[in-house]
Design an enzyme around this catalytic site. Structure first.
Site, mmCIF file in Angstrom:
data_model
loop_
_atom_site.group_PDB
_atom_site.id
_atom_site.type_symbol
_atom_site.label_atom_id
_atom_site.label_comp_id
_atom_site.label_asym_id
_atom_site.label_seq_id
_atom_site.Cartn_x
_atom_site.Cartn_y
_atom_site.Cartn_z
ATOM 1 N N ALA A 145 -0.334 54.255 24.142
ATOM 2 C CA ALA A 145 -0.222 55.165 23.001
ATOM 3 C C ALA A 145 -0.952 54.559 21.805
ATOM 4 C CB ALA A 145 1.247 55.375 22.671
ATOM 5 N N GLU A 161 5.343 46.887 25.221
ATOM 6 C CA GLU A 161 5.954 47.544 24.049
ATOM 7 C C GLU A 161 6.906 46.650 23.276
ATOM 8 O OE1 GLU A 161 5.558 49.042 27.003
ATOM 9 O OE2 GLU A 161 5.090 51.170 26.754
#
Ligand code: HXC
Length: 260
Positions: free
Chosen positions: A66, A134
């Site tokens: 992302a 992440e």
């Protein structure tokens, strides 16, 4: 189909979907996700496409995940929408009525790894770097990584990867079953297309049955999974392709499946 972040090319009955933002390592923002959703929705209805290959443009990346620049200022609500849309995309890929092969050409990080996890098969080039980093950004995976990674490699290995954010190389990814096959960088697309062609020669209808049995059965208990298999196995006997497959065997020739 004309998109900003995704490119689609057809080679006979195989559609090659390319994440196309190479200068940013094919990172995905809302617009890119919407495009991907549209592409897979169209491909699902396109009977001339039997198998789909998902890959990234450029030399370096399948997808670095992302877009962190876009995520930095997201509110709680915006983050929720971003996660939900990513889930829609990964579910669409996972449940597509035809096989999807990830051709992982370099970095597959965070959301990039999650896209690859949603595919049926993962073929990686030698230079692959794959993982869920992440945790280093103060977030958790949001497009299915906490669910699909553990289902694929086991809960403990998924925890090891997600807690540490460790990025695996090709050998390590192959060893834990995160990728199915590792090939030379320059041979990635030819090997993936070879595999896609082999699958495309089978009956597309029967493939859709068996994909359903495998995917849905995986999330059921054994008894219900076996019942689902019986339903789908019996359904094969209402198809022309099962007649063709068995006749061809008995007549000692190659079957010619029509997907009917
Ligand atoms: C935004 C990114 C990016 C990302 C790379 N870029 N990854 N931009 N979001 N995820 C941009 C860089 O800023 C840079 O832009 C250009 O792409 C090239 O990247 P470099 O870092 O210069 O390349 P390199 O030094 O080779 O390093 C490659 C890399 C590194 C190791 C992959 O870029 C990296 O660590 N990226 C972040 C990977 C990551 O943490 N992904 C998970 C994201 S979270 P400029 O403009 O400087 O040239 C996620 C959550 C999904 O995916 C779920 C959401 C709900």
């Amino acid at each position: 189909m004309d998109f900003k972040y995704v490119e689609v090319n057809k080679e006979e009955e195989i559609a090659v979907v390319k994440l196309n933002r190479p200068e940013k390592l094919n990172t995905l923002n809302l617009e890119g996700l919407r495009e991907l959703l549209e592409v897979f929705t169209v491909l699902e209805r396109d009977d001339t496409v039997k198998t789909v290959v998902l890959t990234g443009a450029g030399e370096k990346a399948f997808s670095a995940g992302a877009d962190i620049k876009k995520m930095e200022k997201m509110s709680f609500q915006e983050a929720r929408v971003f996660s939900i849309l990513g889930h829609e995309v990964t579910k669409k890929i996972e449940n597509l009525n035809k096989p999807v092969i990830a051709a992982i050409n370099g970095y597959a990080l965070g959301g990039g790894c999650e896209l690859a996890l949603a595919c049926d098969l993962r073929v990686a080039s030698e230079n692959v770097r794959i993982g869920q980093p992440e945790i280093n950004l103060g977030i958790i995976p949001g497009w299915g990584g906490t669910q699909r990674l553990s289902r694929l490699v086991g809960l403990s290995k998924a925890k090891m990867l997600i807690y540490t954010g460790k990025v695996l190389n090709a050998e390590e990814a192959l060893e834990i079953g995160l990728v199915d096959l590792v090939v030379k960088k320059e041979e990635l697309m030819s090997k993936v297309m070879e595999l896609a062609k082999e699958i495309t020669n089978k009956s597309s209808l029967i493939l859709s049955f068996v994909k359903k049995a495998l995917n849905e059965g995986f999330n059921m208990d054994l008894n219900r999974g076996c019942e689902l298999e019986t339903e789908l196995f019996s359904l094969c006997f209402s198809t022309e392709d099962h007649k063709e497959g068995m006749e061809a065997f008995l007549e000692k020739r190659k079957p010619e499946f029509k997907g009917k």
